[in-house]
Design a protein around this motif. Sequence first.
Motif, mmCIF file in Angstrom:
data_model
loop_
_atom_site.group_PDB
_atom_site.id
_atom_site.type_symbol
_atom_site.label_atom_id
_atom_site.label_comp_id
_atom_site.label_asym_id
_atom_site.label_seq_id
_atom_site.Cartn_x
_atom_site.Cartn_y
_atom_site.Cartn_z
ATOM 1 N N ALA A 186 1.140 46.067 -49.258
ATOM 2 C CA ALA A 186 1.917 44.831 -49.402
ATOM 3 C C ALA A 186 1.154 43.611 -48.892
ATOM 4 O O ALA A 186 1.168 42.542 -49.512
ATOM 5 N N ALA A 187 0.486 43.744 -47.752
ATOM 6 C CA ALA A 187 -0.227 42.606 -47.163
ATOM 7 C C ALA A 187 -1.385 42.156 -48.054
ATOM 8 O O ALA A 187 -1.617 40.949 -48.233
ATOM 9 N N VAL A 188 -2.101 43.112 -48.634
ATOM 10 C CA VAL A 188 -3.219 42.784 -49.520
ATOM 11 C C VAL A 188 -2.715 42.079 -50.773
ATOM 12 O O VAL A 188 -3.239 41.028 -51.166
ATOM 13 N N ALA A 189 -1.697 42.648 -51.411
ATOM 14 C CA ALA A 189 -1.140 42.069 -52.639
ATOM 15 C C ALA A 189 -0.576 40.673 -52.388
ATOM 16 O O ALA A 189 -0.819 39.736 -53.160
ATOM 17 N N ASN A 190 0.172 40.524 -51.292
ATOM 18 C CA ASN A 190 0.764 39.224 -50.982
ATOM 19 C C ASN A 190 -0.289 38.197 -50.591
ATOM 20 O O ASN A 190 -0.219 37.041 -51.003
ATOM 21 N N GLY A 191 -1.240 38.611 -49.768
ATOM 22 C CA GLY A 191 -2.270 37.685 -49.316
ATOM 23 C C GLY A 191 -3.068 37.100 -50.471
ATOM 24 O O GLY A 191 -3.201 35.876 -50.610
ATOM 25 N N LEU A 192 -3.594 37.973 -51.327
ATOM 26 C CA LEU A 192 -4.388 37.505 -52.462
ATOM 27 C C LEU A 192 -3.517 36.761 -53.477
ATOM 28 O O LEU A 192 -3.926 35.732 -54.023
ATOM 29 N N GLY A 193 -2.303 37.275 -53.705
ATOM 30 C CA GLY A 193 -1.404 36.628 -54.655
ATOM 31 C C GLY A 193 -1.022 35.224 -54.216
ATOM 32 O O GLY A 193 -0.975 34.296 -55.026
ATOM 33 N N MET A 194 -0.757 35.060 -52.933
ATOM 34 C CA MET A 194 -0.390 33.734 -52.429
ATOM 35 C C MET A 194 -1.551 32.754 -52.502
ATOM 36 O O MET A 194 -1.352 31.569 -52.817
ATOM 37 N N MET A 195 -2.761 33.213 -52.204
ATOM 38 C CA MET A 195 -3.905 32.306 -52.292
ATOM 39 C C MET A 195 -4.147 31.872 -53.734
ATOM 40 O O MET A 195 -4.382 30.689 -54.002
ATOM 41 N N ILE A 196 -4.058 32.813 -54.666
ATOM 42 C CA ILE A 196 -4.241 32.471 -56.076
ATOM 43 C C ILE A 196 -3.145 31.514 -56.534
ATOM 44 O O ILE A 196 -3.411 30.486 -57.167
ATOM 45 N N GLY A 197 -1.898 31.851 -56.226
ATOM 46 C CA GLY A 197 -0.786 31.004 -56.623
ATOM 47 C C GLY A 197 -0.826 29.636 -55.961
ATOM 48 O O GLY A 197 -0.565 28.614 -56.606
ATOM 49 N N SER A 202 -1.644 23.905 -56.279
ATOM 50 C CA SER A 202 -2.250 22.729 -55.650
ATOM 51 C C SER A 202 -2.996 21.878 -56.669
ATOM 52 O O SER A 202 -2.858 20.647 -56.701
ATOM 53 N N VAL A 203 -3.794 22.541 -57.508
ATOM 54 C CA VAL A 203 -4.568 21.818 -58.516
ATOM 55 C C VAL A 203 -3.646 21.243 -59.587
ATOM 56 O O VAL A 203 -3.810 20.095 -60.019
ATOM 57 N N SER A 204 -2.669 22.031 -60.023
ATOM 58 C CA SER A 204 -1.761 21.592 -61.087
ATOM 59 C C SER A 204 -0.957 20.360 -60.679
ATOM 60 O O SER A 204 -0.748 19.441 -61.478
ATOM 61 N N CYS A 205 -0.482 20.349 -59.429
ATOM 62 C CA CYS A 205 0.366 19.248 -58.950
ATOM 63 C C CYS A 205 -0.407 18.175 -58.199
ATOM 64 O O CYS A 205 0.184 17.168 -57.787
ATOM 65 N N GLN A 206 -1.718 18.380 -57.995
ATOM 66 C CA GLN A 206 -2.550 17.445 -57.240
ATOM 67 C C GLN A 206 -1.889 17.109 -55.900
ATOM 68 O O GLN A 206 -1.604 15.950 -55.578
#
Length: 299
Positions: A186-197, A202-206
């Motif tokens: 869970a920690a691996v999936a959430n950690g990487l998923g949150m960074m990607i998301g 961040s880029v989309s909404c500037q």
Amino acid sequence: MTKTQHGIIACVIGATSWGFNGVVSQFLLSHYTVEPSWLASIRMCLAGLFLTLMVWPTKKAEIRLMLHDPISLRQLILFALFGLILSQFSYLSAIKNSNAGTATVLQTLSVVFMSLYLAVRFHKRPTAREIISVFLAFGGVYLAATDGTPSAMVISPLGLTWGLIGAVACVTYPVLSQGLAANWGAAVANGLGMMIGGLFLSVSCQVWTLWPVLDLTGWLAVAFIIIIGTALSFTAFVTGISEIGPMKATLLGTLEPVIASVVSAIALGTTFHTVELIGYACIIATVFIIILQKKPAIS
């Protein structure tokens, strides 16, 4: 402790953390000039980084394998976009356009949506206990939100729209995360998923153009949202999903509005009426029904 018991406890911890998080988020959004897109981006990026760094010493091999596995990487991106971003942004937008209680109430409709999804997906009817739990959760949320009077719930069109999108996101989130959590943790999936998301949002909404001015109290609220309301809550809930399945996890998630209301009463002096208390009792009853269920339901 059995795997099922561990999963139930993990989901309860996640739902409880979200309940506290809703109240803190409402405080931040109502007392400071903070945009939901900024808060969602910051909490996802920092919480994802925190989780990844925390598990890196023991899980670096799994992280590398996951990022080099095309199927897992594709699933991770879908989870980040349609699970994490959708749930984070819609919930904060619903709070911004209404309040934490209303947003949480609308989000809890995911119990009904999840039941319908699983019935269609597996061509099976929900068990009798799940049907009872769905009606209790839905009825409890209705009573708690309206005090038994439909006209008592006043919400803006934007608040309603984002709240319903959040309910859908609460279905896509556990469904998309279940396989990743089971295979990689869970920690691996959430950690990487949150960074990607978080980076995508961040880029989309500037978000660098939306940076708010916060004092110490504001930054403490942000820290709570990142560490407790995001890193801890999502990891605990995804852990529970991988052990008891999305249907039971979604039902246990109905504890969130109860926790949010209790915290609001203690922190803000909110009073409760008899009908509201009956609604909360119905919601809590779903937890006991799940715990007492001996046979595994669809997951």
